[in-house]
Scaffold this motif. Structure first.
Motif, short mmCIF file in Angstrom:
data_model
loop_
_atom_site.label_atom_id
_atom_site.label_comp_id
_atom_site.label_asym_id
_atom_site.label_seq_id
_atom_site.Cartn_x
_atom_site.Cartn_y
_atom_site.Cartn_z
N ARG A 32 72.35 89.42 41.52
CA ARG A 32 71.58 89.83 42.70
C ARG A 32 71.77 88.81 43.83
O ARG A 32 71.98 89.17 44.98
N ALA A 33 71.71 87.51 43.50
CA ALA A 33 71.88 86.48 44.51
C ALA A 33 73.29 86.53 45.11
O ALA A 33 73.46 86.40 46.33
N GLU A 34 74.28 86.74 44.26
CA GLU A 34 75.65 86.83 44.76
C GLU A 34 75.83 88.04 45.66
O GLU A 34 76.58 87.99 46.63
N SER A 35 75.15 89.14 45.34
CA SER A 35 75.30 90.35 46.16
C SER A 35 74.73 90.16 47.56
O SER A 35 75.17 90.81 48.50
N LEU A 36 73.75 89.26 47.72
CA LEU A 36 73.18 89.00 49.04
C LEU A 36 74.20 88.36 49.97
O LEU A 36 74.17 88.54 51.17
N TRP A 37 75.12 87.59 49.39
CA TRP A 37 76.12 86.88 50.19
C TRP A 37 77.46 87.61 50.22
O TRP A 37 78.41 87.13 50.81
N LEU A 112 74.48 102.08 36.25
CA LEU A 112 73.67 101.23 35.39
C LEU A 112 74.55 100.13 34.82
O LEU A 112 75.64 100.39 34.33
N GLY A 113 74.08 98.92 34.88
CA GLY A 113 74.86 97.79 34.39
C GLY A 113 74.71 96.63 35.35
O GLY A 113 73.77 96.59 36.14
N PRO A 114 75.61 95.68 35.29
CA PRO A 114 75.50 94.53 36.19
C PRO A 114 75.45 94.99 37.64
O PRO A 114 76.27 95.78 38.08
N GLU A 115 74.44 94.50 38.35
CA GLU A 115 74.26 94.91 39.74
C GLU A 115 75.15 94.10 40.66
O GLU A 115 75.53 92.98 40.36
N GLY A 116 75.45 94.66 41.75
CA GLY A 116 76.25 94.02 42.77
C GLY A 116 76.59 95.03 43.83
O GLY A 116 76.26 96.21 43.70
N VAL A 139 80.39 106.43 50.17
CA VAL A 139 78.97 106.13 50.19
C VAL A 139 78.73 104.75 49.60
O VAL A 139 79.15 104.47 48.48
N ALA A 140 78.04 103.90 50.34
CA ALA A 140 77.66 102.58 49.82
C ALA A 140 76.52 102.77 48.81
O ALA A 140 75.62 103.59 49.02
N LEU A 141 76.58 102.04 47.72
CA LEU A 141 75.51 102.10 46.72
C LEU A 141 74.27 101.43 47.29
O LEU A 141 74.36 100.42 47.99
N GLY A 142 73.11 101.98 46.96
CA GLY A 142 71.84 101.44 47.43
C GLY A 142 71.46 100.16 46.70
O GLY A 142 72.18 99.65 45.84
N GLU A 143 70.30 99.66 47.03
CA GLU A 143 69.81 98.41 46.45
C GLU A 143 69.70 98.48 44.93
O GLU A 143 69.89 97.49 44.24
N LEU A 144 69.41 99.66 44.41
CA LEU A 144 69.30 99.84 42.96
C LEU A 144 70.56 100.49 42.39
O LEU A 144 70.52 101.13 41.35
N SER A 145 71.67 100.35 43.09
CA SER A 145 72.96 100.94 42.70
C SER A 145 72.89 102.45 42.60
O SER A 145 73.52 103.06 41.76
#
Length: 185
Positions: A32-37, A112-116, A139-145
Motif C-alpha cells: 500500500r505504501a509503495e502504491s502511494l509513490w 484479489l491479492g497483493p494490492e498495488g 480502466v484504472a483499478l480503484g483503491e480496493l483494486s
C-alpha cells in the motif's frame, strides 16, 4: 521539541541495538505504501519488461445449477467468473446495465491479492490481443483494486490486467446473460 543529535557512540550503539528488535511491517502495508509513490516512481524510472501470466478459470456461475448457487444464485442478477493466477484472483461479474441499445452490459469486479496500482485493458473478440491493438476500454483499478465498465456490447471479450510488473491475461469470456461458457482457448 527537537531531539539533540547523538554524539556518544555508546548511545548510538544502544539505539541501533534497540531498532534491531523492531518487526517489519506486514507485506500488505508495504504494498500500500509503495502504491502511494507509484506515479512519482513511474515518472522517474523507465518501465521494465512485463512478466506475462495466463489466468485459469476457477468458477463460472453460468455452468452451476440454480439450486447449487443457493439464495444468492439468482440467474437474472447476472453471471460471475473467478479466475486465478499465481498470486491474484480475479472476481468478475457481468450484469444488465443502463447502456444504450446494443451495449447494455456492465462488467465489474475486483482483483484479489497483493494490492498495488494497476489497470484493466478490455478487448473485444476472442482472439488474443495484438501489441498494436487498442483496447475498447482502459480502466484504472480503484483503491480496493476494483473496476467497472458500463455500456459494453454482448459477445466475446478478452481482459488483460497490468499489475506492476505483471501482465495477466484471462481467457475470453462471453458478455451477456445466459451466454454459454467462456470460449475455449
Amino acid at each position: 521539541m527537537k531531539t539533540p543529535p547523538v554524539t556518544d557512540t555508546r548511545e548510538l550503539e544502544g539505539l541501533l541495538r534497540d531498532s534491531a528488535g523492531l518487526q517489519d511491517a506486514p507485506e500488505h502495508v508495504i504494498w500500500r505504501a509503495e502504491s502511494l509513490w507509484a506515479p512519482a516512481r513511474a515518472a522517474a524510472v523507465p518501465p521494465g519488461p512485463l512478466r506475462r501470466l495466463l489466468a485459469h478459470l476457477s468458477f463460472d456461475s453460468g455452468g452451476a445449477a440454480g439450486l447449487a448457487l443457493g439464495l444468492r444464485g439468482d440467474e437474472a442478477a447476472g453471471r460471475q467468473w473467478l479466475f486465478t493466477s499465481e498470486a491474484h484472483d480475479f472476481d468478475l461479474r457481468c450484469e444488465a446495465g443502463d447502456g444504450p441499445p446494443g451495449q447494455p452490459w456492465r462488467l465489474s469486479g475486483q482483483v484479489l491479492g497483493p494490492e498495488g496500482p494497476g489497470e484493466l485493458l478490455l478487448f473485444t473478440g476472442a482472439a488474443e490481443p495484438q501489441p498494436a491493438q487498442a483496447p475498447l476500454r482502459r480502466v484504472a483499478l480503484g483503491e480496493l483494486s476494483d473496476f467497472r465498465c458500463d455500456g459494453l456490447p454482448a459477445g466475446p471479450c478478452r481482459l488483460v490486467f497490468l499489475l506492476g510488473e505483471l501482465r495477466v491475461e484471462l481467457p475470453p469470456i462471453e458478455l451477456g446473460l445466459g451466454a454459454g461458457p467462456p470460449a475455449a482457448t
